[in-house]
Design an enzyme around this catalytic site. Structure first.
Site, mmCIF file in Angstrom:
data_model
loop_
_atom_site.group_PDB
_atom_site.id
_atom_site.type_symbol
_atom_site.label_atom_id
_atom_site.label_comp_id
_atom_site.label_asym_id
_atom_site.label_seq_id
_atom_site.Cartn_x
_atom_site.Cartn_y
_atom_site.Cartn_z
ATOM 1 N N TYR A 53 56.525 57.669 51.254
ATOM 2 C CA TYR A 53 57.181 57.209 50.109
ATOM 3 C C TYR A 53 58.686 57.492 50.181
ATOM 4 O O TYR A 53 59.344 56.540 49.525
ATOM 5 C CB TYR A 53 56.516 57.752 48.819
ATOM 6 C CG TYR A 53 55.409 57.047 48.483
ATOM 7 C CD1 TYR A 53 55.426 55.894 47.812
ATOM 8 C CD2 TYR A 53 53.923 57.458 48.821
ATOM 9 C CE1 TYR A 53 53.969 55.172 47.550
ATOM 10 C CE2 TYR A 53 52.888 56.914 48.566
ATOM 11 C CZ TYR A 53 52.827 55.556 48.122
ATOM 12 O OH TYR A 53 51.812 54.936 47.765
ATOM 13 N N ARG A 56 60.022 54.369 52.005
ATOM 14 C CA ARG A 56 59.923 53.211 50.882
ATOM 15 C C ARG A 56 61.006 53.365 49.579
ATOM 16 O O ARG A 56 61.538 52.225 49.394
ATOM 17 C CB ARG A 56 58.556 52.961 50.193
ATOM 18 C CG ARG A 56 57.461 52.397 51.257
ATOM 19 C CD ARG A 56 56.083 52.189 50.657
ATOM 20 N NE ARG A 56 56.174 51.134 49.637
ATOM 21 C CZ ARG A 56 55.551 51.228 48.605
ATOM 22 N NH1 ARG A 56 54.473 52.002 48.495
ATOM 23 N NH2 ARG A 56 55.527 50.169 47.639
ATOM 24 N N GLN A 86 53.534 44.852 38.983
ATOM 25 C CA GLN A 86 52.730 46.189 40.028
ATOM 26 C C GLN A 86 53.764 46.708 40.658
ATOM 27 O O GLN A 86 53.432 47.562 41.685
ATOM 28 C CB GLN A 86 51.602 45.241 40.671
ATOM 29 C CG GLN A 86 50.505 44.708 39.565
ATOM 30 C CD GLN A 86 49.348 43.727 40.378
ATOM 31 O OE1 GLN A 86 48.505 44.519 40.945
ATOM 32 N NE2 GLN A 86 49.949 42.634 40.543
ATOM 33 N N HIS A 104 51.806 50.253 37.968
ATOM 34 C CA HIS A 104 51.574 51.054 39.124
ATOM 35 C C HIS A 104 52.649 52.118 39.389
ATOM 36 O O HIS A 104 52.682 52.760 40.456
ATOM 37 C CB HIS A 104 51.483 50.228 40.183
ATOM 38 C CG HIS A 104 50.193 49.421 40.565
ATOM 39 N ND1 HIS A 104 50.014 48.288 41.215
ATOM 40 C CD2 HIS A 104 49.057 49.399 39.599
ATOM 41 C CE1 HIS A 104 48.779 47.919 40.967
ATOM 42 N NE2 HIS A 104 48.118 48.670 39.974
ATOM 43 N N GLY A 170 53.987 36.456 42.917
ATOM 44 C CA GLY A 170 54.220 37.248 44.052
ATOM 45 C C GLY A 170 53.010 38.149 44.001
ATOM 46 O O GLY A 170 53.207 39.482 44.645
ATOM 47 N N THR A 171 51.954 37.919 43.326
ATOM 48 C CA THR A 171 50.907 38.712 43.530
ATOM 49 C C THR A 171 49.477 37.968 43.951
ATOM 50 O O THR A 171 49.204 36.871 43.543
ATOM 51 C CB THR A 171 50.314 39.489 42.225
ATOM 52 O OG1 THR A 171 49.260 40.227 42.306
ATOM 53 C CG2 THR A 171 50.329 38.541 40.931
ATOM 54 N N SER A 172 48.594 38.926 44.931
ATOM 55 C CA SER A 172 47.449 37.932 45.295
ATOM 56 C C SER A 172 46.451 38.221 44.232
ATOM 57 O O SER A 172 45.083 37.597 44.328
ATOM 58 C CB SER A 172 47.136 38.702 46.611
ATOM 59 O OG SER A 172 46.583 39.973 46.467
#
Ligand code: OAD
Length: 229
Positions: A53, A56, A86, A104, A170-172
């Site tokens: 993290y 990131r 998210q 999230h 942009g999300t699956s």
């Protein structure tokens, strides 16, 4: 004022240089989420989790909002807009969006591991073992891991159910419960989903395939001028 809800995922930040999760070069293709994004992984090897993290966080802080983030922020000139994301980066806020629900969690924040979960803003700075919150417990990323409770879900369902227009980008749409939010959209709402590809298009949504930086500014221009995308 008409209301718009934007539901965003990692594909929105891909063109800002931040990786997605499930695409060919996605994060969970390179790193097992069980080790890096779960309470068990944290108990087993907190140093590894912090390192993942920290990297990131530094990258997300160095990244810049793209045209799609900026177009979404511009919607506030004409509409009452809520972003439900998210994404754990702060690119919506940095582009100028003022109502952003991070279901999230947020990379730029840390929290204590004691009961009060005291939060502290890090921006792009790292967390190391031994770093504690004001109450003396080890800091961890303020991120929702697998097995932990997604945030603001009641509020998010209500916002989606009231919206006149819904833009999913942009999300699956594979991680629940956030993915289930699309089902709360009104049948008479204008509903658009943009992604590079999608296994299943949610019922009632128009699928606009392509890069967010191409598609989102066009959708926004249509909505601002009062025409259908
Ligand atoms: P995914 O990696 O599952 O999906 C990314 C989506 O973005 C895919 O549908 C891509 O086609 C699309 N995409 C990629 N580049 C794009 C671009 N330039 N423009 C438009 N679309 C693009 O990511 P998410 O759905 O965000 O959770 O994943 C949701 C959650 O799963 C994350 O929040 C994370 C992850 O596990 C946790 O860590 C708890």
């Amino acid at each position: 004022m008409a209301t718009i809800v934007v539901l965003s995922g990692s594909g929105l930040s891909a063109e800002s240089g931040l990786p997605t999760f499930r695409d060919a070069a996605g994060l969970w293709k390179q790193h097992p989420w069980q080790e890096l994004a779960s309470p068990e992984g944290w108990r087993r090897n907190p140093e590894l989790v912090l390192e993942f993290y920290n990297e990131r966080r530094a990258k997300a802080w160095a990244a810049q909002p793209n045209e799609a983030h900026r177009a979404i922020a511009a919607l506030e000139q004409k509409f009452d807009v809520a972003v439900i994301t998210q994404n754990v980066d702060a690119l919506h806020e940095r582009a100028g969006s003022t109502v952003v629900l991070h279901v999230h969690g947020e990379l730029a924040w840390a929290r204590g591991t004691g009961p009060s979960r005291k939060r502290q803003c890090l921006e792009g700075a790292p967390i190391h073992l031994g770093h504690t919150c004001g109450e003396g417990t080890q800091l961890r990323p303020d991120i929702v891991w697998f097995g932990e409770e997604t945030r603001y879900m009641d509020e998010a369902r209500e916002i989606v159910a009231l919206a006149d227009k819904v833009l999913v980008v942009g999300t699956s749409l594979t991680v629940y419960p956030a993915a289930g939010l699309v089902e709360f959209a009104r049948n008479d709402a204008e509903r658009v989903v943009n992604s590079l590809d999608l296994d299943e298009i949610p019922a009632g949504f128009r699928f606009l395939a392509g890069k967010a930086t191409d598609i989102v500014p066009k959708v926004v221009a249509h909505w601002m001028s009062g025409t259908a995308p």
